[in-house]
Scaffold this motif. Structure first.
Motif, mmCIF file in Angstrom:
data_model
loop_
_atom_site.group_PDB
_atom_site.id
_atom_site.type_symbol
_atom_site.label_atom_id
_atom_site.label_comp_id
_atom_site.label_asym_id
_atom_site.label_seq_id
_atom_site.Cartn_x
_atom_site.Cartn_y
_atom_site.Cartn_z
ATOM 1 N N LYS A 133 0.832 -1.197 0.000
ATOM 2 C CA LYS A 133 0.000 0.000 0.000
ATOM 3 C C LYS A 133 0.868 1.249 0.000
ATOM 4 N N ALA A 134 1.954 1.213 0.770
ATOM 5 C CA ALA A 134 2.877 2.343 0.804
ATOM 6 C C ALA A 134 3.659 2.465 -0.503
ATOM 7 N N ALA A 135 3.920 1.313 -1.143
ATOM 8 C CA ALA A 135 4.723 1.309 -2.371
ATOM 9 C C ALA A 135 3.937 1.736 -3.597
ATOM 10 N N GLN A 136 2.608 1.629 -3.535
ATOM 11 C CA GLN A 136 1.769 1.878 -4.712
ATOM 12 C C GLN A 136 2.016 3.276 -5.291
ATOM 13 N N GLY A 137 2.375 3.300 -6.582
ATOM 14 C CA GLY A 137 2.601 4.557 -7.275
ATOM 15 C C GLY A 137 3.908 5.228 -6.935
ATOM 16 N N LYS A 138 4.719 4.613 -6.084
ATOM 17 C CA LYS A 138 5.970 5.232 -5.650
ATOM 18 C C LYS A 138 7.193 4.389 -6.014
ATOM 19 N N VAL A 139 7.149 3.121 -5.626
ATOM 20 C CA VAL A 139 8.311 2.258 -5.787
ATOM 21 C C VAL A 139 7.881 0.939 -6.440
ATOM 22 N N HIS A 140 8.596 0.520 -7.471
ATOM 23 C CA HIS A 140 8.336 -0.781 -8.085
ATOM 24 C C HIS A 140 8.917 -1.886 -7.191
ATOM 25 N N VAL A 141 8.274 -3.055 -7.224
ATOM 26 C CA VAL A 141 8.746 -4.196 -6.436
ATOM 27 C C VAL A 141 8.856 -5.416 -7.345
ATOM 28 N N VAL A 142 10.053 -5.975 -7.445
ATOM 29 C CA VAL A 142 10.272 -7.202 -8.196
ATOM 30 C C VAL A 142 10.792 -8.275 -7.254
ATOM 31 N N HIS A 143 10.660 -9.521 -7.678
ATOM 32 C CA HIS A 143 11.151 -10.625 -6.851
ATOM 33 C C HIS A 143 11.758 -11.691 -7.745
ATOM 34 N N VAL A 144 12.187 -12.788 -7.119
ATOM 35 C CA VAL A 144 12.739 -13.929 -7.854
ATOM 36 C C VAL A 144 11.744 -15.068 -7.685
ATOM 37 N N PRO A 145 10.868 -15.266 -8.671
ATOM 38 C CA PRO A 145 9.750 -16.200 -8.480
ATOM 39 C C PRO A 145 10.153 -17.662 -8.341
ATOM 40 N N ALA A 146 11.245 -18.061 -8.981
ATOM 41 C CA ALA A 146 11.621 -19.486 -8.941
ATOM 42 C C ALA A 146 13.123 -19.627 -9.080
ATOM 43 N N TYR A 147 13.844 -19.448 -7.969
ATOM 44 C CA TYR A 147 15.294 -19.523 -8.054
ATOM 45 C C TYR A 147 15.777 -20.958 -8.168
ATOM 46 N N SER A 148 15.093 -21.884 -7.529
ATOM 47 C CA SER A 148 15.385 -23.297 -7.735
ATOM 48 C C SER A 148 14.321 -24.132 -7.045
ATOM 49 N N PRO A 149 13.199 -24.346 -7.724
ATOM 50 C CA PRO A 149 12.166 -25.190 -7.119
ATOM 51 C C PRO A 149 12.661 -26.604 -6.843
ATOM 52 N N HIS A 150 13.627 -27.070 -7.645
ATOM 53 C CA HIS A 150 14.185 -28.412 -7.409
ATOM 54 C C HIS A 150 14.909 -28.462 -6.066
ATOM 55 N N ALA A 151 15.653 -27.406 -5.743
ATOM 56 C CA ALA A 151 16.400 -27.384 -4.480
ATOM 57 C C ALA A 151 15.456 -27.545 -3.296
ATOM 58 N N ILE A 152 14.361 -26.804 -3.294
ATOM 59 C CA ILE A 152 13.439 -26.830 -2.160
ATOM 60 C C ILE A 152 12.666 -28.140 -2.118
ATOM 61 N N ALA A 153 12.251 -28.626 -3.272
ATOM 62 C CA ALA A 153 11.528 -29.905 -3.315
ATOM 63 C C ALA A 153 12.417 -31.050 -2.826
ATOM 64 N N GLU A 154 13.657 -31.067 -3.282
ATOM 65 C CA GLU A 154 14.584 -32.120 -2.868
ATOM 66 C C GLU A 154 14.868 -32.042 -1.374
ATOM 67 N N PHE A 155 15.030 -30.824 -0.861
ATOM 68 C CA PHE A 155 15.292 -30.653 0.568
ATOM 69 C C PHE A 155 14.086 -31.103 1.390
ATOM 70 N N THR A 156 12.891 -30.795 0.915
ATOM 71 C CA THR A 156 11.669 -31.224 1.612
ATOM 72 C C THR A 156 11.626 -32.741 1.727
ATOM 73 N N MET A 157 11.952 -33.408 0.633
ATOM 74 C CA MET A 157 11.959 -34.870 0.657
ATOM 75 C C MET A 157 13.020 -35.389 1.619
#
Length: 344
Positions: A86-110
């Motif tokens: 809400k504070a960022a709206q119209g002021k600051v863009h926000v990007v992320h890393v949607p899938a840096y390594s789904p295999h890493a997390i899935a393997e670790f979960t197992m």
């Protein structure tokens, strides 16, 4: 040249980003401190701020970033619940890393499931003391056990493939079911209460929202099978830790594997081996012999770190060149708060 401030930087982060930056040429300043209302002053004069999961960008911080001329928040992670949109709206863009390594997390979960089930960590510690007894190390076959998967995004789909290799029966819950994947991978969607009731193992892979916060609580635990295993490699606040402890004490929960914790920002990624932790709940969880806790390391592979760095730099480059931001988090805010419209 864009000036970028990196917060919560560890030596392995800097090493990866410095190598890649030879191809990008950004002016980067690395801060070990986490972004917060106390450290936001450090961002003055920067164009971009890059943060990780333990950094905090509430309304005060976001407004200060805007005041200081910061135009982009580049998250080096998939989660985004630490930013006030809400504070960022119209002021600051926000990007992320949607899938840096789904295999890493899935393997670790197992690996957490197998380690907890077969008591590999306990056996390893015993044999160091020349104790070769098998007493207390009894596990169960994964074969034909029912695993309930909450959230069926990229990570969960890879995990389901792994689970099917063990010939597990997989059931799932998601507010946006992917029926094509269910048919292709051989799992079925069920109502959440059915998943709680029928699962031998429950694993969490949903984002943290107001609807999923404490999705594992006293109410849901009471619906589960006696002796259920709960695995969380998602977000800490998906589980009410106090209720988890009660479930463990009453033997309703047979075991739990946690790579995340709801108050982890105070401790995870840091060394408290000398001074100890001032958190009664975390300390209590660590004492349980049937609880496995790791320090938010499911993502931590060479491939994942490289993907994080590459995706982050690509997003910053897109911003610098005025191109559409492929990994920008789209949201809409009103007087009732903010809703995420699309997460790439």
């Amino acid at each position: 040249m864009l000036k970028i401030a990196f917060f919560d930087t560890k030596p392995y982060d800097k090493e990866i980003f410095e190598v890649l930056n030879k191809d990008y040429g950004f002016e980067i300043t690395y801060f070990e401190e986490r972004l917060s209302d106390k450290t936001v002053k450090l961002t003055e004069g920067f164009d971009v701020v890059s943060i990780f999961v333990q950094d905090k960008a509430p309304s005060f911080v976001v407004n200060k970033l805007y005041e200081y001329g910061v135009k982009l928040i580049a998250l080096r992670c998939a989660g985004y619940n630490n930013v006030n949109f809400k504070a960022a709206q119209g002021k600051v863009h926000v990007v992320h890393v949607p899938a840096y390594s789904p295999h890493a997390i899935a393997e670790f979960t197992m690996s957490m499931m197998l380690t907890l089930n077969r008591k590999i960590h306990k056996s390893h510690n015993r044999t160091k003391d020349l104790n070769f007894s098998l007493s207390g190390l009894l596990g169960f076959d994964m074969y034909q056990k029912t695993v309930g998967v909450i959230g069926t995004g990229k990570i969960a789909k890879i995990l389901i493939k792994i689970l099917k290799g063990f010939e597990c029966n997989v059931i799932a819950y998601d507010i946006y079911p992917d029926n094509n994947s269910a048919k292709e991978l051989g799992f079925s969607y069920v109502p959440l209460n059915t998943l709680f009731k029928e699962s031998d193992i429950i694993t969490l892979h949903c984002p943290l929202t107001k609807d999923t916060e404490y999705i594992i609580s006293e109410k849901s635990i009471n619906k589960m099978k006696d002796g259920v295993m709960i695995v969380n490699t998602g977000r800490g606040k998906l589980i009410n830790s106090k209720d988890l402890i009660e479930g463990l004490k009453e033997h309703k929960i047979g075991s739990a594997a946690l790579d995340v914790y709801e108050e982890e920002d105070k401790y995870f990624y840091e060394d408290f081996s000398v001074e100890g932790v001032n958190d009664d709940i975390l300390s209590r969880l660590i004492t349980f012999p049937n609880v496995l806790i790791t320090s938010h390391q499911a993502y931590f592979t060479k491939e994942a770190l490289n993907n994080i760095a590459t995706t982050t730099f690509n997003s910053i480059t897109q911003f610098d060149e005025g191109k559409p931001l492929k990994n920008e988090i789209a949201y809409i805010c009103d007087e009732n708060g903010c809703a995420i419209k699309k997460v790439n």
